[in-house]
Design an enzyme around this catalytic site. Structure first.
Site, PDB file in Angstrom:
ATOM      1  N   HIS A 272       0.729  -1.076  -0.043  1.00 40.62           N
ATOM      2  CA  HIS A 272       0.124   0.053   0.026  1.00 40.62           C
ATOM      3  C   HIS A 272       0.716   1.120   0.005  1.00 40.62           C
ATOM      4  O   HIS A 272       0.855   2.002  -1.242  1.00 40.62           O
ATOM      5  CB  HIS A 272      -0.907  -0.011   1.032  1.00 40.62           C
ATOM      6  N   ASP A 323      -5.717  -7.665  -3.430  1.00 39.15           N
ATOM      7  CA  ASP A 323      -6.213  -7.457  -2.174  1.00 39.15           C
ATOM      8  C   ASP A 323      -7.326  -8.064  -1.913  1.00 39.15           C
ATOM      9  O   ASP A 323      -7.708  -9.151  -1.615  1.00 39.15           O
ATOM     10  CB  ASP A 323      -6.102  -5.872  -1.946  1.00 39.15           C
TER      11      ASP A 323
END
Length: 432
Positions: A272, A323
Site C-alpha cells: 500500500h 487485495d
C-alpha cells in the site's frame, strides 16, 4: 502432461514486442528454450497471442466473500462517513461466519476468478488461521488445498498477527488471526513446508502490520525470514491513523521505523504505502525494497493515492495485488494504477519505461515485478522460468483494430477478462 512440450501461437510476447513463429519448448513445466525452433508443436494456439501469466502479489482470498457487502451506509449519515475502519467491521463480521466449508468455497472462487483474469501466480497474504473454536491453524491447510484444487501457483504468505493495535491485545473479532509467539509462528511455517505442493506452491513470511506485531517481533521475523531465504511482506502506511499511532509509540512513522531497524533488501515488500513520506520511500526502495500497490482496493476503501510516479522516479520496483478481491481484473488494476496518477497530475503518460511506453511498463509491473516480490521464477517467457502463460483471443471485438505494434496497449487499456481464453500453469493448459 508429457514431460516435453512445444507451444506455438500466432504471436508471442518476447519481452519488448509480439513476434510471429516463436515456439516455447518446455520440460516438466519449465521453459527450456524460446525462439524459431522449427519443431512440430504439441499445442498450436491459432488466432491467439501468448504472454507470460500475470502475478498477483497481494491477495486476501477470503475477502472475496465481501463482494456486495459493506457498500451501504446508514440512512441520514453524512456523505463520506464510511472509511477503512468501518469497512473493517464488515470484514470482521464475515470472518465470524466462516467455517471450513465456506472458507474453502470462497477461496476457490477467488482463485478461479484469478485464473480467468490471466493471473497464474498469487501471493496469498493469509491471516485467518484458526477455526472458530480453537487456535488450530486448520485454515492454513484448507487454503493450500483450495489453491491446489484450482491449479493456480501459490506463494503462501503466512501472516504473524499478535496484537490488535500497537501495545494492545487482540480484540474478540481478531482471535482467529492469532499468533501466540514468533517461535510458534516458525513452528507452523515448518509444518506447512511439509504440506505444500513443491511443483506449484511455496512459502513466504509476513508481519500483518506495525499494528499486529511489536518492533522486536518484526525485527526477529524479518531476520529469520532472510536467513531462511524467504520473501517477507507487510502492510505499511495504508491509513493515516497507523502513522499517528506509530508516531505516538516510536516517534517516527512506520516506514522510517523499519528503515532504521531492518537491513531492507529485495525480499521485503511493503503493501500500500499510500501515505509514505518521499524521503522514507526513497530510502526503502534504494535499499532494494518492493512496493505492492492495490489500486482497486485502495480506491474502494478510500485509502488514498500512493505516489507511484515518485516510486518509479527513484528506481523503485512496483508490483500489484488484488487485495480484497472486490473485483478481480488485472487489466483494470493496471488502468487504475496509471489513471489515478493522471487525475492527480492532470497529465498523461505518467508510468512509462525508458522509451515512454506505458503499456510495457504496466505489464512489467504485473509480471516480472510481481515475480521478484514473491521470489518465483515466473513473469517472463524465458529459459529457466516456469511455463506459466496466458493466451488472448486475437478475434475478440475488444481488440478490434489491433496490430502487432499496438496489441499490448489494446490489451492493457481496452480489455477485460473475456479476451483471455486459456491459461497455463507449470505447463498445464486449461480453458477459462
Amino acid at each position: 502432461m508429457s514431460e516435453s512440450q512445444i507451444f506455438e501461437a500466432d504471436l508471442t510476447w518476447t519481452g519488448s514486442r509480439f513476434e510471429p513463429s516463436v515456439q516455447i519448448s518446455t520440460n516438466k513445466g519449465v521453459i527450456d528454450s524460446v525462439g524459431r525452433l522449427g519443431a512440430e508443436p504439441t499445442k498450436r494456439l491459432s488466432q491467439k497471442a501468448v504472454l507470460p501469466g500475470m502475478v498477483n502479489a497481494h491477495s486476501h482470498a477470503f475477502q472475496r466473500g465481501l463482494r456486495g457487502l459493506g457498500e451501504r451506509f446508514p440512512e441520514g449519515a453524512r456523505a463520506g462517513a464510511g472509511d477503512f475502519w468501518s469497512w473493517r467491521e464488515a470484514m470482521y463480521d464475515l470472518v465470524a461466519t466462516l467455517d471450513a466449508r465456506s472458507f474453502s468455497i470462497t477461496c476457490k472462487q477467488a482463485f478461479s476468478e484469478m485464473l480467468a483474469a490471466g493471473i497464474t501466480t498469487v501471493g496469498e497474504f493469509h491471516y485467518i488461521h484458526h477455526s472458530r473454536s480453537a487456535l488450530d491453524y486448520a485454515f492454513d491447510e484448507i487454503l493450500l488445498d483450495a489453491a491446489r484444487q484450482v491449479g493456480i501457483r501459490l506463494v503462501l504468505l503466512t501472516a504473524f498477527y499478535r496484537t490488535g493495535a500497537i501495545g494492545k491485545d487482540l480484540n474478540p473479532a481478531q482471535q482467529r488471526f492469532a499468533s501466540k509467539s514468533t517461535s510458534d509462528y516458525w513452528e507452523q511455517i515448518d509444518r506447512l513446508s511439509s504440506l505444500i505442493d513443491p511443483h506449484n506452491q511455496s512459502l513466504g513470511a509476513a508481519a500483518h502490520s506495525i499494528r499486529a506485531a511489536d518492533l522486536d517481533e518484526i525485527i526477529s521475523l524479518y531476520g529469520e525470514a532472510s536467513g531462511r531465504g524467504l520473501v517477507f511482506h507487510m502492510h505499511l502506511e495504508e491509513q493515516r491513523r497507523e502513522i499517528e499511532e506509530s508516531l505516538d509509540a516510536y516517534g517516527r512513522p512506520p516506514m522510517a521505523v523499519l528503515n532504521d531497524s531492518l537491513a531492507i533488501g529485495e525480499n521485503f515488500t511493503a503493501v500500500h504505502c499510500t501515505h509514505t513520506a518521499p524521503d522514507d520511500m526513497e530510502t526503502f526502495v534504494t535499499s532494494g525494497g518492493n512496493v505492492c500497490l492495490c489500486p482497486i482496493t485502495e480506491a474502494n476503501l478510500g485509502d488514498g493515492i500512493p505516489a507511484a510516479a515518485h516510486i518509479l522516479g527513484v528506481s523503485g520496483n512496483i508490483c500489484i495485488g488484488s487485495d480484497s478481491n472486490s473485483r478481480i481484473s488485472f487489466t483494470e488494476e493496471l488502468r487504475w494504477l496509471e489513471y489515478v496518477q493522471r487525475l492527480v497530475s492532470e497529465r498523461r503518460g505518467i508510468l512509462t519505461d525508458g522509451e515512454g511506453n506505458v503499456a510495457r511498463k504496466l505489464f512489467e509491473v504485473a509480471t516480472a515485478n510481481g515475480a521478484r516480490s514473491l521470489g518465483v521464477k515466473t513473469g517472463a517467457i524465458e529459459s529457466g522460468r516456469h511455463a506459466d502463460l496466458i493466451a488472448i483471443d486475437l478475434n475478440s471485438p475488444e481488440l478490434y483494430g489491433w496490430t502487432p505494434e499496438t496489441l499490448l496497449d489494446a490489451f492493457i487499456f481496452g480489455t477485460g477478462n473475456s479476451v483471455i481464453t486459456d491459461v497455463c500453469v507449470g505447463g498445464r493448459w486449461r480453458e477459462v
